[in-house]
Structures are given as structure tokens and as C-alpha cells.
Design an enzyme around this catalytic site. Structure first.
Site, short mmCIF file in Angstrom:
data_model
loop_
_atom_site.label_atom_id
_atom_site.label_comp_id
_atom_site.label_asym_id
_atom_site.label_seq_id
_atom_site.Cartn_x
_atom_site.Cartn_y
_atom_site.Cartn_z
N ASP A 30 -30.75 121.76 7.32
CA ASP A 30 -31.65 120.70 7.78
C ASP A 30 -33.03 120.98 7.22
O ASP A 30 -33.41 122.14 7.05
CB ASP A 30 -31.69 120.61 9.31
N THR A 122 -23.47 106.65 8.29
CA THR A 122 -23.04 105.25 8.22
C THR A 122 -23.92 104.53 7.20
O THR A 122 -25.14 104.46 7.39
CB THR A 122 -23.20 104.60 9.61
N LEU A 153 -17.23 109.65 15.90
CA LEU A 153 -17.35 110.37 17.17
C LEU A 153 -18.31 109.66 18.12
O LEU A 153 -19.21 108.94 17.69
CB LEU A 153 -17.84 111.81 16.92
N ASN A 211 -17.87 99.24 14.55
CA ASN A 211 -19.00 99.25 15.49
C ASN A 211 -19.40 97.85 15.90
O ASN A 211 -19.73 97.60 17.07
CB ASN A 211 -20.19 100.01 14.90
N CYS A 263 -26.28 103.98 17.41
CA CYS A 263 -25.41 103.34 16.40
C CYS A 263 -25.32 101.82 16.52
O CYS A 263 -25.61 101.12 15.56
CB CYS A 263 -24.02 103.95 16.46
N LYS A 266 -28.40 99.55 15.41
CA LYS A 266 -28.76 99.60 13.98
C LYS A 266 -27.60 99.16 13.10
O LYS A 266 -27.80 98.55 12.05
CB LYS A 266 -29.27 100.99 13.60
P1 NAD Z 1 -29.93 112.52 13.52
O1 NAD Z 1 -31.20 111.78 13.34
O2 NAD Z 1 -29.58 113.13 14.84
O3 NAD Z 1 -29.86 113.69 12.43
C1 NAD Z 1 -30.17 113.56 11.09
C2 NAD Z 1 -30.68 114.92 10.57
O4 NAD Z 1 -30.79 114.90 9.16
C3 NAD Z 1 -32.06 115.30 11.11
O5 NAD Z 1 -31.98 116.56 11.74
C4 NAD Z 1 -32.93 115.36 9.84
O6 NAD Z 1 -33.94 116.34 9.91
C5 NAD Z 1 -31.90 115.69 8.78
N1 NAD Z 1 -32.27 115.36 7.40
C6 NAD Z 1 -32.77 114.21 6.93
N2 NAD Z 1 -32.96 114.30 5.59
C7 NAD Z 1 -32.54 115.53 5.21
C8 NAD Z 1 -32.48 116.23 3.97
N3 NAD Z 1 -32.87 115.67 2.83
N4 NAD Z 1 -32.02 117.48 3.97
C9 NAD Z 1 -31.63 118.08 5.12
N5 NAD Z 1 -31.66 117.47 6.32
C10 NAD Z 1 -32.11 116.21 6.37
O7 NAD Z 1 -28.80 111.51 13.06
P2 NAD Z 1 -27.30 111.36 13.65
O8 NAD Z 1 -27.31 110.68 14.96
O9 NAD Z 1 -26.60 112.66 13.50
O10 NAD Z 1 -26.71 110.32 12.60
C11 NAD Z 1 -26.46 110.67 11.25
C12 NAD Z 1 -25.63 109.58 10.62
O11 NAD Z 1 -24.34 109.53 11.26
C13 NAD Z 1 -26.21 108.17 10.76
O12 NAD Z 1 -25.91 107.44 9.60
C14 NAD Z 1 -25.45 107.59 11.94
O13 NAD Z 1 -25.36 106.20 11.88
C15 NAD Z 1 -24.09 108.21 11.76
N6 NAD Z 1 -23.31 108.30 13.01
C16 NAD Z 1 -23.94 108.73 14.16
C17 NAD Z 1 -23.18 108.84 15.33
C18 NAD Z 1 -23.84 109.29 16.61
O14 NAD Z 1 -23.20 109.16 17.67
N7 NAD Z 1 -25.07 109.79 16.60
C19 NAD Z 1 -21.82 108.56 15.32
C20 NAD Z 1 -21.21 108.17 14.13
C21 NAD Z 1 -21.98 108.06 12.98
#
Ligand code: NAD
Length: 434
Positions: A30, A122, A153, A211, A263, A266
Site C-alpha cells: 500500500d 471494480t 465479498l 451489484n 459499492c 458508486k
Molecule cells: P479501499 O479504499 O479500502 O482500499 C484501497 C487501497 O488502495 C487504499 O489503502 C489505498 O491507499 C491503496 N492504493 C491506492 N493506490 C495505490 C497504489 N498506487 N499503490 C498501492 N496502494 C494503493 O478500497 P476497497 O473498499 O478495498 O475497494 C477496492 C476495490 O474493490 C474497489 O474497486 C471496490 O469497488 C472493489 N470492491 C470493494 C468491495 C468492498 O466491500 N469494499 C467489495 C467488492 C469489490
């Protein structure tokens, strides 16, 4: 198999930990150095049941590491997952791909041998091809394939969902990438979980369609709930009667204060935008988004009515502010619409949430945070059950009512019943669609 997981948020951290539990060697990266420092110290930066134990186990086994050095993690990895955020772009509803593309460029510069670059975030249809182009033009010698592997998830049940998925979707274009992906998911193949292999575009579309469909299902029942209130039906009975139909199913049919979370809002906005960009409006999804906003606004009116027509000077106790139970995630939670409306209307709002305070304090200015529901109800004019944490499902209603100035309850999750509330001494009980 060596895996680099770029982005260690809700999805990246859970995926990285679970892949290491499958037996792979995983480095979670990260760019947030503070987050990595906490992880290295054994601290889990989010609340997700069971994650701490699984993380500890795999770190101890030497299969799981954390780093802020993307290049070192990518060097030698056979699969590089991108799990960065794809929030709504300000102004136009598009998924903001800034983090995706920045990660792709960094990965391009760090690739050494063959690797599959896998999108877990996503992303709109066409993004994996864009990632492919970004990497190829940044590093023309890179030996890589892209794959789309959207994640399904649910926060609060993330480990169970990852380990026992309804399905895994893998979009690939080369046999080599397909081979790497099937090696990664071998433990799930062996246990007969459905693994669906598609082209890149279909994999990307499956995630948005799923979704948007779930958001539609919830919103449909929320709209039915509004009509139930008008005609004197009970939406709990209605959703049970509807959900027992095997073609419909009983999940996502509970009426409430509108969907929120990281999710659905957005992803529905992004799907609507994809439709507009292709001159094929997603009319159902666009309507769902509008109706969901109206549902939240209707909740505010319900609460105002319960306060006798004005929030001014009223003391309101809010139970639960995260977008759902078992997570600390506040993104797009209905509380972010409802609580500020009450504070803005002059209410004195007390809030309790088992895990939401750390995130919620900055997002909900002007409220008092308490720990104990009974203490928080002392002298209150209204108690609002907003997020159905287990802690709020079996309250001693009699004790609660006894401490209030005016024993009134707005149960926006339909946890209790009018009869139980009345028996406990509540003078007013308001629910959703009943
Ligand atoms: P989040 O905001 O919790 O985490 C994203 C992380 O990526 C952050 O910690 C950020 O610092 C890091 N990051 C950003 N750019 C970076 C880089 N260049 N190098 C290293 N780290 C970097 O996001 P999330 O909720 O985990 O969601 C991530 C993706 O998964 C999204 O597209 C979301 O739509 C999808 N998704 C989320 C869920 C959910 O329940 N949260 C479920 C399914 C899918």
C-alpha cells in the site's frame, strides 16, 4: 505461487490474507505508509470479523508480508493483483480510474519476468484493455497478460465469502494467464466452487450487473414498503411471501433506510454512466438511484414527524451509523444523510456504534458519541435504530423506554414489533413499511 497485492484496503487485505491461507506467498503493498506500519506491527486497520486471526496465522507461517515498496513486491511475482479504490469521479458519476492507472504505470516499471496483472477492483468495461495498453506503452519489453477477477465479498462476512464464494469470475485472453489464475484458485477448484472463465469485457460487466441487480432488489422492496404504509400492509410479511418464491429468493428483500456502502452507490452510478457513454441509458439503474435517494429523504421526514414536526430542541439517540453491521465502513451510509439532517434541524443527537466511531467522528460533526444504549437514551425524545448490529437486536425495551423523556422509537430496520414496543412502554413505534 508468488503474488503481489497492490492496495491493502477492505478487498486487497482480505484477498491477500486469504490467498496466503491458500498456501501462496503474498506481499501486500500500500502506498499509505502508516497503514503498512500498522500491518507490520500486527494491527488490522479495518474491522472485519476473523481477519486478525487469519492474518496472524499466515504472517507466522512466513507466507504473508506487508510493504510500501511496490517495485520490490512486483519483482518476481507471477501474479500482480490491483485492488485499489475506484471511487465515483466528482461531477459525472464515472468510476475514477486515477489510482488504477497510476498503479498500472508503477507495475509496468517494476515487471521483470512474466506476470499476470489482475484487476480485482471494480472497473468499467474496457478498463483491463486500458491497463494492458498503459503497461505495454510504459514498458514495451514487459512480458505480461492482463486478467479481470472482480471481487464479490461482502464486508462483515468477507473471509467466508472469499473462502466459500458463490462463484469466482476470471476474464482472460491467453492460455498462460488462464493457467496462472487456475493455479491461484486451485483450492477452490478442488472444492467444486464454480469458477467462471470469460472474456475481459464480460467479467467486468458481471460485477456491475450483479451489484446493480442487488441494489434494484433492495430498492424495489423499499418502494413496496412505502406503498405498504399507504395501504396498511406489513412489508415483513410481504417480503417473506415474495422471497419464498424460489425464482426470487429471500435475500436483499428487507425494507430499510436505503442502501449505502462502498459499492452499490458508486457502482450503480458508474453503470449508469457507462450506459450514457454508449448511448444506451440504463433506465432501471438510473431510477433505482433516484428512488434510493428518495427513500433516505423519506426516512428523515418519518423521524421529523416522530419528533412532532420539528427536530429543534429534541434529543435523539441513534443506534448504529455504519452502512451495515459488522463493519467499520461509513462510506455512503444512510446515517450520513439522516444524522446531519437532524443536527441541522436543531436536534441534539447522541450516537452509538460498536465499530463506527473512529471513521464516523469526522463524518458526523456535532453529535455526542456514547457507549451504552441505555445511558444514551436517558432523557431522549426519540430512539432511532439505524444499523442492526447484534448489540441492538435484543435490547431491554422496557429499560430503554423507562429512561427516555418521551418513549418513542423509530426502528428503521424492522427489528422489533409495534406490540413489543407498546408492551415495553413506548408511546410510539415507527417502522418501515408496516
Ligand atoms: P479501499 O479504499 O479500502 O482500499 C484501497 C487501497 O488502495 C487504499 O489503502 C489505498 O491507499 C491503496 N492504493 C491506492 N493506490 C495505490 C497504489 N498506487 N499503490 C498501492 N496502494 C494503493 O478500497 P476497497 O473498499 O478495498 O475497494 C477496492 C476495490 O474493490 C474497489 O474497486 C471496490 O469497488 C472493489 N470492491 C470493494 C468491495 C468492498 O466491500 N469494499 C467489495 C467488492 C469489490
Amino acid at each position: 505461487m508468488r503474488i503481489a497485492m497492490i492496495g491493502t484496503g477492505y478487498v486487497g487485505l482480505v484477498s491477500g490474507v486469504c490467498f496466503s491461507d491458500f498456501g501462496h506467498d503474498v506481499i501486500c503493498v500500500d502506498k499509505d505508509a502508516a497503514k503498512i506500519a500498522r500491518l507490520k506491527a500486527g494491527e488490522v486497520p479495518i474491522y472485519e470479523p476473523g481477519l486478525d486471526t487469519l492474518m496472524e496465522k499466515n504472517v507466522a507461517a512466513g507466507r504473508l508480508e506487508f510493504s510500501d515498496d511496490l517495485a520490490a513486491a512486483v519483482d518476481g511475482a507471477e501474479a500482480v493483483f490491483i485492488a485499489v479504490g475506484t471511487p465515483t469521479r466528482r461531477g459525472d458519476g464515472h468510476a475514477d480510474l486515477t489510482y488504477m492507472m497510476a498503479a498500472a504505470e508503477e507495475i509496468a516499471a517494476a515487471l521483470t519476468g512474466y506476470a499476470v496483472v489482475v484487476t480485482k477492483s471494480t472497473v468499467p468495461v474496457g478498463t483491463n484493455r486500458q491497463v494492458q495498453e498503459v503497461i505495454a506503452s510504459a514498458n514495451p519489453d514487459a512480458d505480461f497478460d492482463v486478467a479481470s477477477n472482480p471481487e464479490f465479498l461482502r464486508e462483515g462476512a468477507a473471509i467466508e465469502d472469499f473462502m466459500k464464494p458463490d462463484r469466482v469470475v476470471v476474464g482472460v485472453e491467453s492460455a498462460h494467464a488462464a493457467e496462472v489464475m487456475s493455479e491461484i484458485y486451485r483450492p477452490l477448484y478442488l472444492r467444486d466452487f464454480p469458477i467462471l472463465t470469460t472474456d475481459l469485457e464480460s467479467a467486468e460487466m458481471i460485477k456491475y450487473a450483479a451489484n446493480a441487480f442487488l441494489a434494484t432488489k433492495i430498492t424495489f422492496m423499499n418502494e413496496i414498503a412505502g406503498l405498504c404504509e399507504k395501504v396498511g400492509a406489513d412489508v415483513k410479511e410481504v417480503s417473506r411471501g415474495v422471497g419464498l418464491d424460489g425464482r426470487i429468493g429471500n435475500k436483499f428483500l428487507h425494507a430499510g433506510p436505503g442502501y449505502g456502502g462502498s459499492c452499490f452507490p458508486k457502482d450503480t452510478a458508474a453503470l449508469a454512466r457507462i450506459g450514457q457513454d454508449h448511448s444506451f441509458p440504463m433506465r432501471i439503474t438510473e431510477t433505482v438511484m433516484r428512488v434510493n435517494d428518495e427513500v433516505k429523504a423519506r426516512m428523515v421526514e418519518k423521524l421529523r414527524d416522530a419528533c412532532g414536526g420539528s427536530f429543534n430542541g429534541k434529543t435523539v439517540t441513534v443506534l448504529g451509523v455504519t452502512f451495515k453491521p459488522n463493519t467499520d465502513d461509513m462510506r455512503e451510509a444512510p446515517s450520513l444523510t439522516i444524522v446531519p439532517a437532524m443536527v441541522g434541524g436543531g436536534a441534539h443527537v447522541r450516537v452509538i456504534d460498536p465499530q463506527g466511531r473512529a471513521e464516523g467522528e469526522a463524518l458526523l460533526p456535532g453529535v455526542d458519541w456514547l457507549e451504552d444504549p441505555y445511558e444514551a437514551a436517558e432523557g431522549a425524545d426519540l430512539v432511532v435504530l439505524l444499523t442492526e448490529w447484534n448489540e441492538f437486536r435484543a435490547l431491554d425495551l422496557k429499560a430503554l423506554a423507562a429512561r427516555m423523556a418521551y418513549p418513542r422509537m423509530a426502528d428503521l430496520r424492522n427489528v422489533y414489533s409495534a406490540r413489543a414496543a407498546e408492551r415495553a412502554g413506548f408511546s410510539q413505534y415507527i417502522a418501515v413499511g408496516r
